[in-house]
Motif scaffolding. Structure first.
Motif, PDB file in Angstrom:
ATOM      1  N   CYS A 107       0.841  -1.192   0.000  1.00 50.52           N
ATOM      2  CA  CYS A 107       0.000   0.000   0.000  1.00 50.52           C
ATOM      3  C   CYS A 107       0.876   1.242   0.000  1.00 50.52           C
ATOM      4  CB  CYS A 107      -0.883   0.034   1.244  1.00 50.52           C
ATOM      5  SG  CYS A 107      -1.997  -1.355   1.381  1.00 50.52           S
ATOM      6  N   VAL A 108       0.524   2.203  -0.854  1.00 48.37           N
ATOM      7  CA  VAL A 108       1.229   3.470  -0.888  1.00 48.37           C
ATOM      8  C   VAL A 108       0.409   4.481  -0.110  1.00 48.37           C
ATOM      9  CG1 VAL A 108       2.084   5.327  -2.345  1.00 48.37           C
ATOM     10  CG2 VAL A 108       2.288   2.982  -3.108  1.00 48.37           C
ATOM     11  N   GLY A 109       1.070   5.147   0.838  1.00 50.03           N
ATOM     12  CA  GLY A 109       0.389   6.143   1.647  1.00 50.03           C
ATOM     13  C   GLY A 109       0.621   7.553   1.142  1.00 50.03           C
ATOM     14  N   GLU A 110      -0.252   8.459   1.583  1.00 50.71           N
ATOM     15  CA  GLU A 110      -0.070   9.863   1.215  1.00 50.71           C
ATOM     16  C   GLU A 110       1.183  10.441   1.862  1.00 50.71           C
ATOM     17  OE1 GLU A 110      -3.179  11.701   4.519  1.00 50.71           O
ATOM     18  OE2 GLU A 110      -3.764  11.635   2.424  1.00 50.71           O
ATOM     19  N   ASP A 111       1.798   9.689   2.770  1.00 51.26           N
ATOM     20  CA  ASP A 111       3.068  10.075   3.391  1.00 51.26           C
ATOM     21  C   ASP A 111       4.272   9.640   2.550  1.00 51.26           C
ATOM     22  OD1 ASP A 111       2.805   7.362   3.803  1.00 51.26           O
ATOM     23  OD2 ASP A 111       3.073   7.459   5.974  1.00 51.26           O
ATOM     24  N   MET A 112       4.010   9.139   1.318  1.00 52.61           N
ATOM     25  CA  MET A 112       5.039   8.722   0.359  1.00 52.61           C
ATOM     26  C   MET A 112       5.817   7.496   0.838  1.00 52.61           C
ATOM     27  SD  MET A 112       5.941  12.595  -0.628  1.00 52.61           S
ATOM     28  CE  MET A 112       5.522  13.128   1.007  1.00 52.61           C
ATOM     29  N   VAL A 113       5.150   6.653   1.595  1.00 55.45           N
ATOM     30  CA  VAL A 113       5.730   5.419   2.121  1.00 55.45           C
ATOM     31  C   VAL A 113       4.971   4.232   1.531  1.00 55.45           C
ATOM     32  CG1 VAL A 113       6.035   4.038   4.238  1.00 55.45           C
ATOM     33  CG2 VAL A 113       6.512   6.499   4.265  1.00 55.45           C
ATOM     34  N   VAL A 114       5.715   3.172   1.179  1.00 57.15           N
ATOM     35  CA  VAL A 114       5.089   1.906   0.793  1.00 57.15           C
ATOM     36  C   VAL A 114       5.058   1.026   2.033  1.00 57.15           C
ATOM     37  CG1 VAL A 114       5.334  -0.218  -0.541  1.00 57.15           C
ATOM     38  CG2 VAL A 114       5.722   1.963  -1.641  1.00 57.15           C
ATOM     39  N   TYR A 115       3.892   0.528   2.360  1.00 56.17           N
ATOM     40  CA  TYR A 115       3.701  -0.369   3.496  1.00 56.17           C
ATOM     41  C   TYR A 115       3.561  -1.786   2.955  1.00 56.17           C
ATOM     42  CZ  TYR A 115       2.806   3.914   6.048  1.00 56.17           C
ATOM     43  OH  TYR A 115       2.936   5.159   6.617  1.00 56.17           O
TER      44      TYR A 115
END
Length: 161
Positions: A107-115
């Motif tokens: 999952c890509v977050g709006e925080d520019m991190v891939v989880y």
């Protein structure tokens, strides 16, 4: 926002801006079910960005909406499992993808991190800071352990999670 065929190719699952996921019969074009994914105990009108059928269990699908939780639902609309970034602010998911065998949800977050969530353990196994600008999408290679992320600044990056 998104639509996919079920594995048997008899139905389509659609994701909508009104916060619903719908199951459509392709022969009759009838809407068989409308699901309103809930986060916690509250059904919301939060945009559903994407849906993905679970490769090893075609009766289940992943729902990614604009929250910090991604859901696995069944064809009856029940939530089977959920995965969360753990963030209250700034961690809402923009989109997600699955590994080819469905062992991982990215999952890509709006925080520019891939989880990176393991569907086996149910845990967040890894997170990666991937871009400096808003991430638009993520896709998994069909055969290799490789994901690609792309962002608003025109960059496309490859990652080996």
């Amino acid at each position: 926002n998104d639509a996919i065929f079920t594995m048997d190719a008899h139905n389509i699952i659609s994701a909508s801006s009104d916060g619903t996921v719908k199951l459509w019969n392709i022969k009759t074009t009838e809407c068989l079910h409308t699901f309103k994914p809930s986060v916690g105990s509250v059904a919301t009108d939060i945009t559903v960005n994407s849906v993905h059928v679970m490769p090893r269990n075609p009766e289940q699908f992943v729902v990614c909406n604009r929250t910090s939780t991604v859901l696995v639902m069944n064809m009856q609309g029940q939530i089977v499992r959920s995965f969360t970034s753990g963030k209250r602010d700034g961690g809402d998911f923009v989109c997600c993808t699955l590994s080819p065998r469905g062992e991982w949800i990215y999952c890509v977050g709006e925080d520019m991190v891939v989880y990176c969530f393991s569907t086996m353990t149910g845990k967040l196994e890894q997170s990666l800071q991937v871009h400096d600008k808003d991430v638009i999408g993520v896709v998994h290679h069909p055969h290799n352990n490789l994901i690609s992320t792309y962002s608003e600044d025109g960059q496309l990056k490859l990652w080996q999670p």
